[in-house]
Design a protein around this motif. Structure first.
Motif, PDB file in Angstrom:
ATOM      1  N   THR A 140      11.076   4.876  16.499  1.00 28.86           N
ATOM      2  CA  THR A 140      11.438   5.278  15.146  1.00 28.86           C
ATOM      3  C   THR A 140      12.319   6.513  15.222  1.00 28.86           C
ATOM      4  OG1 THR A 140      10.579   5.979  12.984  1.00 28.86           O
ATOM      5  CG2 THR A 140       9.368   6.695  14.929  1.00 28.86           C
TER       6      THR A 140
ATOM      7  N   THR B 159       3.578   9.033  11.583  1.00 28.01           N
ATOM      8  CA  THR B 159       2.580   9.590  10.668  1.00 28.01           C
ATOM      9  C   THR B 159       1.189   9.367  11.238  1.00 28.01           C
ATOM     10  OG1 THR B 159       2.305   7.540   9.399  1.00 28.01           O
ATOM     11  CG2 THR B 159       4.103   9.031   8.734  1.00 28.01           C
TER      12      THR B 159
ATOM     13  N   ASP C 126       0.155   5.790  10.691  1.00 25.22           N
ATOM     14  CA  ASP C 126       0.791   4.841  11.607  1.00 25.22           C
ATOM     15  C   ASP C 126       0.129   4.887  12.981  1.00 25.22           C
ATOM     16  OD1 ASP C 126       2.565   4.073   9.645  1.00 25.22           O
ATOM     17  OD2 ASP C 126       4.148   5.467  10.304  1.00 25.22           O
TER      18      ASP C 126
ATOM     19  N   LEU D 270       2.504  -2.940  10.919  1.00 25.94           N
ATOM     20  CA  LEU D 270       3.497  -1.903  10.621  1.00 25.94           C
ATOM     21  C   LEU D 270       4.604  -2.406   9.694  1.00 25.94           C
ATOM     22  CD1 LEU D 270       3.834  -0.406  14.212  1.00 25.94           C
ATOM     23  CD2 LEU D 270       2.493   0.495  12.304  1.00 25.94           C
TER      24      LEU D 270
ATOM     25  N   THR E 298       7.060  -0.283   7.237  1.00 22.67           N
ATOM     26  CA  THR E 298       7.285   1.062   7.747  1.00 22.67           C
ATOM     27  C   THR E 298       8.645   1.114   8.444  1.00 22.67           C
ATOM     28  OG1 THR E 298       6.338   0.715   9.953  1.00 22.67           O
ATOM     29  CG2 THR E 298       4.808   1.230   8.159  1.00 22.67           C
ATOM     30  N   THR E 299       9.011   2.287   8.912  1.00 20.80           N
ATOM     31  CA  THR E 299      10.283   2.439   9.623  1.00 20.80           C
ATOM     32  C   THR E 299      10.127   2.254  11.123  1.00 20.80           C
ATOM     33  OG1 THR E 299       9.934   4.828   9.800  1.00 20.80           O
ATOM     34  CG2 THR E 299      11.147   4.031   7.874  1.00 20.80           C
ATOM     35  N   LEU E 300       8.965   1.781  11.559  1.00 22.19           N
ATOM     36  CA  LEU E 300       8.702   1.616  12.982  1.00 22.19           C
ATOM     37  C   LEU E 300       9.122   0.224  13.445  1.00 22.19           C
ATOM     38  CD1 LEU E 300       6.965   4.095  12.230  1.00 22.19           C
ATOM     39  CD2 LEU E 300       5.226   3.280  13.817  1.00 22.19           C
TER      40      LEU E 300
ATOM     41  N   ALA F 179      13.930   1.477   3.247  1.00 25.62           N
ATOM     42  CA  ALA F 179      12.534   1.029   3.277  1.00 25.62           C
ATOM     43  C   ALA F 179      12.395  -0.375   2.693  1.00 25.62           C
ATOM     44  CB  ALA F 179      11.640   2.003   2.516  1.00 25.62           C
TER      45      ALA F 179
ATOM     46  N   PRO G 121      10.389  -5.406   2.201  1.00 30.42           N
ATOM     47  CA  PRO G 121      10.687  -4.724   3.468  1.00 30.42           C
ATOM     48  C   PRO G 121      11.385  -5.682   4.433  1.00 30.42           C
ATOM     49  CG  PRO G 121       8.402  -5.417   3.443  1.00 30.42           C
ATOM     50  CD  PRO G 121       8.965  -5.767   2.089  1.00 30.42           C
TER      51      PRO G 121
ATOM     52  N   ASP H 116      13.775   5.826   2.313  1.00 32.29           N
ATOM     53  CA  ASP H 116      12.730   6.744   2.771  1.00 32.29           C
ATOM     54  C   ASP H 116      13.437   8.023   3.194  1.00 32.29           C
ATOM     55  OD1 ASP H 116      10.963   8.228   4.450  1.00 32.29           O
ATOM     56  OD2 ASP H 116       9.716   6.450   4.653  1.00 32.29           O
TER      57      ASP H 116
ATOM     58  N   GLY I  98      10.019  11.125   4.129  1.00 36.39           N
ATOM     59  CA  GLY I  98       8.688  10.650   3.780  1.00 36.39           C
ATOM     60  C   GLY I  98       8.511  10.277   2.326  1.00 36.39           C
TER      61      GLY I  98
ATOM     62  N   LYS J 242       9.827   8.086  -1.052  1.00 37.42           N
ATOM     63  CA  LYS J 242      10.559   6.874  -1.399  1.00 37.42           C
ATOM     64  C   LYS J 242      11.413   7.132  -2.632  1.00 37.42           C
ATOM     65  CE  LYS J 242       8.597   4.209   1.756  1.00 37.42           C
ATOM     66  NZ  LYS J 242       7.732   5.198   2.418  1.00 37.42           N
TER      67      LYS J 242
END
Length: 841
Positions: A63, A68, A71, A233, A236-238, A551, A557, A627, A630, A632
């Motif tokens: 990422t 986080t 996460d 996940l 998420t941005t992962l 995001a 997503p 995002d 952190g 939105k």
């Protein structure tokens, strides 16, 4: 069979000189196929297709934002439940400016900084330049292990200190090859430090472009674990990836590259096949009386065809063997000329399996292209010795020839599919080759037809030279096709090069900055602006930037579990620099929707760059959720913009309407247009870094120079292949001269008898090949300009500028080349005595 073998041996012994160019055409084609395929095979071995070693792990989670606690908790829960994870570590990477602390050393360079923690690497080996295993203690207490090339670039030695960000690191060792290799474009050499040193040096606090990775080594197939992680996940941005997926993609890409290069070699081999067909056709024409004598003595047409077919296959095999030797010589040439730019572990030998494949290709091409000319032997009658009345029947196409022609075409398609590894690609290759050949052949027909209409010149030499192009058995159109195709490939690449280079020409792009300054804090912008203005005499243009990731698109997503979405992860899943401003920038235009209206609104609005809008499949009216630190933020897409990068200082993918991002964490970017000498640029960069260690500086002049070097290397590589195409055409030209030499000797004997001197005959010779080369150059240059325009306009989407010097020089060089070779190959004809020639007729 004994008769057939004995006659074959005698024919080879007596006719090998005539078929020498048959041999060379096959050798060149086979050599090209084997050399190109061996090159990519050796490169594959050197770079490695072991994705596990390249990733240095079995699973990677990465990422560009902080992990986080939530996460990390979900990740660890799934990993612990799997029971197959053996080891874990983390790494963090970014690109930063580095400068030596040695007095008098003013070098400033970008480096690719990587913070690691033990155990490293999880998979693979890491050795320092002295051959010792990597010891993590080298990095403790502000130590650094750097790529060996960095010492040369920055005039450093082991023990010296460099400053990166706010930290000072001592160089304690160097390495030649890092774990995972050095794939992809890099701004600078790799530097390893401890992961915790990122925080100590203030890098994580002041730099936005940081990528964080969690790596795992597993004891079993990680596919199911990767699937569970992606599901947990999602949203998420992962991003989660495994070495098995990378292995499949890597192997597929190398296989495609090898097959496409093999098709390039096959193109040269097919050109050699055209030469084979040309030589075989002329050879049968010259052997008509010999065939008639053999038939008078009782030999059947099939036995005679078998004799000459064995002769062709023997020469094809010998030519193929010579081609394999030629390919090995070509690889040694590549090692000598480009070895410094290729991987250090790369070998330069021909793979036995590839050599065998080349032999099979050479023999099959010999058979396919000589079958139809040899079939003409059936129509030669014994009465030809008394009355030659079946010459026209030889070239007539009957049902058998049509059927054989169909099988030859099917065989050629099979070879193309074999080399391409795909029925579709092989079919398109053959269709494209056929279409190109037909177009070039029609152009040759048109040019020769036009030339024939204007053959009434006052100069006898010119008029006779034009007539010579239409002598019986002439090879004019075949030579124009082959040489024109070679000129077409070389000139098309040269023309593309001139347009690509002009794209990065500062004299044309007055708004392309020479220096970019990024990651400037709000408290630093005024002082930095003043410093730059005082040093170079130009006030920089500054713009605010906010960093964020996508995001959601229309509330959904990205599903990186889908291969087609995962392939775009680098483009759509990355962190973007986002700008906000009230007006369109110079070089921008709206292609869909509209710019901000005058009516105030509380809804965040965004404008999206055209290519990104296509990737995201969005249009005005859709929504994108970002995002940002952190938080939105959902914005309505108001317009889609087209960027003209030649006339803009910045190229932001996303531009917000003012009012939505002013309170978000932001930094500034500054650009300078003025181009100053390299010494002054380095001095300015060093002064800025000493005052503001967090600021990153991109020297655009150096980047453009690197891009131009890449373009030049690309042109050299393609021109190298194009030169083989041209060489095939030249061989066909030489072979045609040799096969029609007897007709030229007879013509010169008649002309000498009628009073023509050597000067007149030499003028005819030069004019004939000069016209042939001129027409080949015109054909090649004309279609090269057309291809250059098409590729620039529709594929590269760059401005096309007609550069007359490329086609003009190309035509002159092609004409001079053909004239020189033609005259040298035929020069001895001028000194033949006419009496002996006329007596032999």
């Amino acid at each position: 069979m004994r008769f057939i073998f004995n006659l074959t041996r005698r024919e080879i012994r007596s006719s090998w000189r005539r078929l020498l160019f048959f041999f060379l055409c096959i050798a060149l084609g086979v050599g090209s196929v084997v050399a190109l395929r061996s090159l990519i095979q050796n490169l594959t071995k050197a770079v490695g297709t072991d994705a596990r070693a390249l990733m240095t792990a079995d699973i990677e989670i990465n990422t560009t934002t902080d992990f986080t606690p939530g996460d990390l908790a979900r990740i660890e829960e799934i990993v612990n439940r799997s029971g197959i994870v053996e080891a874990r570590n983390e790494a963090v990477t970014t690109a930063l400016m580095a400068r030596p602390l040695t007095p008098g050393n003013n070098n400033v360079k970008f480096v690719e900084l990587k913070g690691i923690e033990p155990p490293f690497p999880l998979v693979g080996h890491f050795e320092t330049s002295d051959g010792k295993p990597f010891d993590f203690d080298l990095l403790k207490n502000s130590g650094a292990v750097v790529a060996k090339i960095l010492l040369e670039e920055m005039d450093l030695k082991i023990g010296d200190e460099i400053k990166i960000g706010e930290g000072v690191f001592q160089i304690r060792a160097t390495f030649d090859e890092e774990p995972g290799g050095s794939s992809g474009f890099r701004l600078g050499a790799r530097v390893f430090i401890e992961k915790k040193a990122f925080d100590d040096a203030g890098i994580t606090r002041t730099t936005g472009r940081i990528r964080r990775r969690i790596l795992y080594r597993t004891s079993d197939n990680p596919t199911e674990l990767v699937k569970q992680l992606r599901e947990a996940l999602k949203g998420t941005t992962l991003a989660v990836s495994s070495y098995r997926e990378a292995q499949e993609n890597l192997s597929e890409q190398f296989a495609k590259t090898e097959n496409y290069l093999s098709l390039t070699g096959l193109l040269i081999l097919v050109l050699g096949g055209i030469g084979v067909w040309n030589v075989a056709r002329a050879f049968v024409e010259q052997k008509r009386k010999s065939v008639a004598v053999l038939k008078c003595l009782g030999a059947s047409g099939n036995r005679i065809i078998t004799v000459y077919l064995l002769q062709i296959l023997t020469l094809g095999l010998v030519g193929s063997l010579f081609g394999v030797l030629f390919s090995q010589a070509a690889l040694w040439l590549v090692a000598w000329r480009y070895g410094a730019s290729l991987p250090e572990k790369m070998t330069y030998s021909v793979n036995p399996a590839t050599a065998a494949q080349g032999l099979i290709l050479g023999i099959l091409i010999s058979l396919l292209f000589s079958a139809l000319p040899l079939l003409q032997i059936r129509t030669i009658k014994p009465r030809l010795l008394l009355r030659d009345d079946n010459n026209l029947n030889i070239t007539r196409l009957d049902r058998t020839k049509w059927l054989l022609g169909f099988f030859c075409l099917a065989g050629l398609l099979g070879l193309a599919v074999w080399q391409a590894g795909s029925l579709l690609v092989g079919t398109f290759f053959l269709a494209g080759l056929a279409a190109t050949s037909i177009v070039l052949f029609i152009a040759a027909l048109a040019l020769t037809w036009i030339l024939r209409r204007f053959k009434k010149f006052s100069s006898f030499s010119i008029a006779q030279a034009i007539n010579s192009l239409y002598r019986p058995g002439n090879q004019t159109r075949i030579v124009l096709l082959a040489v024109g195709l070679g000129a077409f490939v070389v000139l098309a690449v040269q023309s593309l090069q001139s347009n690509l280079v002009s794209e990065f020409d500062f004299t044309r792009n007055q708004r392309l900055p020479s220096l970019f300054f990024v990651d400037i804090q709000k408290s630093q912008i005024d002082e930095l602006r003043s410093m730059i203005t005082n040093r170079i005499g130009e006030e920089p243009e500054t713009v605010p930037t906010v960093r964020g990731r996508i995001a959601f698109v229309n509330g959904q997503p990205f599903d990186f579990g889908k291969p087609e979405v995962r392939q775009q992860q680098g483009q759509i899943g990355r962190e973007f620099a986002i700008n906000y401003r009230p007006n369109l920038d110079q070089g921008e235009s709206i292609v869909a929707g509209s710019w901000w209206s005058d009516q105030p609104t509380d809804e965040p609005q965004v404008s999206v760059e055209e290519d990104m809008a296509k990737r995201l499949n969005i249009a005005p009216g859709d929504s994108i959720t970002f995002d940002i630190s952190g938080r939105k933020l959902t914005a309505r897409v108001m317009s889609v913009r087209k960027l003209d990068v030649r006339n803009t200082r910045t190229a932001f993918v996303f531009v917000f309407r003012p009012g939505a991002l002013e309170k978000a964490p932001q930094t500034f970017a500054a650009t300078v247009l003025k181009h100053v000498p390299a010494t002054d640029r380095q001095r300015l960069q060093r002064e800025v870094l000493e005052r503001f260690p967090n600021v990153q500086i991109f020297d655009v002049d150096d980047i453009i120079a690197a891009i131009q070097k890449l373009i030049n290397n690309f042109v050299i590589a393609i021109s190298f292949v194009g030169s083989f195409v041209m060489l095939s055409g030249i061989l066909i030209l030489i072979g045609s001269i040799a096969l029609t030499k007897s007709q030229r000797i007879y013509e010169n004997a008649i002309l000498k008898t009628l009073g023509a001197g050597r000067r007149v005959l030499a003028t005819i010779l030069v004019a004939e090949y000069g016209l042939l080369g001129l027409m080949a150059g015109i054909i090649g240059a004309g279609f090269a300009v057309l291809l250059s325009w098409s590729v620039s306009r529709y594929l590269l989407d760059i401005e096309w500028i007609f550069s007359p010097q490329v086609p003009v020089v190309g035509i002159i060089v092609t004409a001079a080349l053909v004239t020189g070779i033609g005259v040298v190959a035929s020069f001895d004809v001028l000194f033949r005595k006419p009496l002996a020639t006329l007596r032999s007729q």
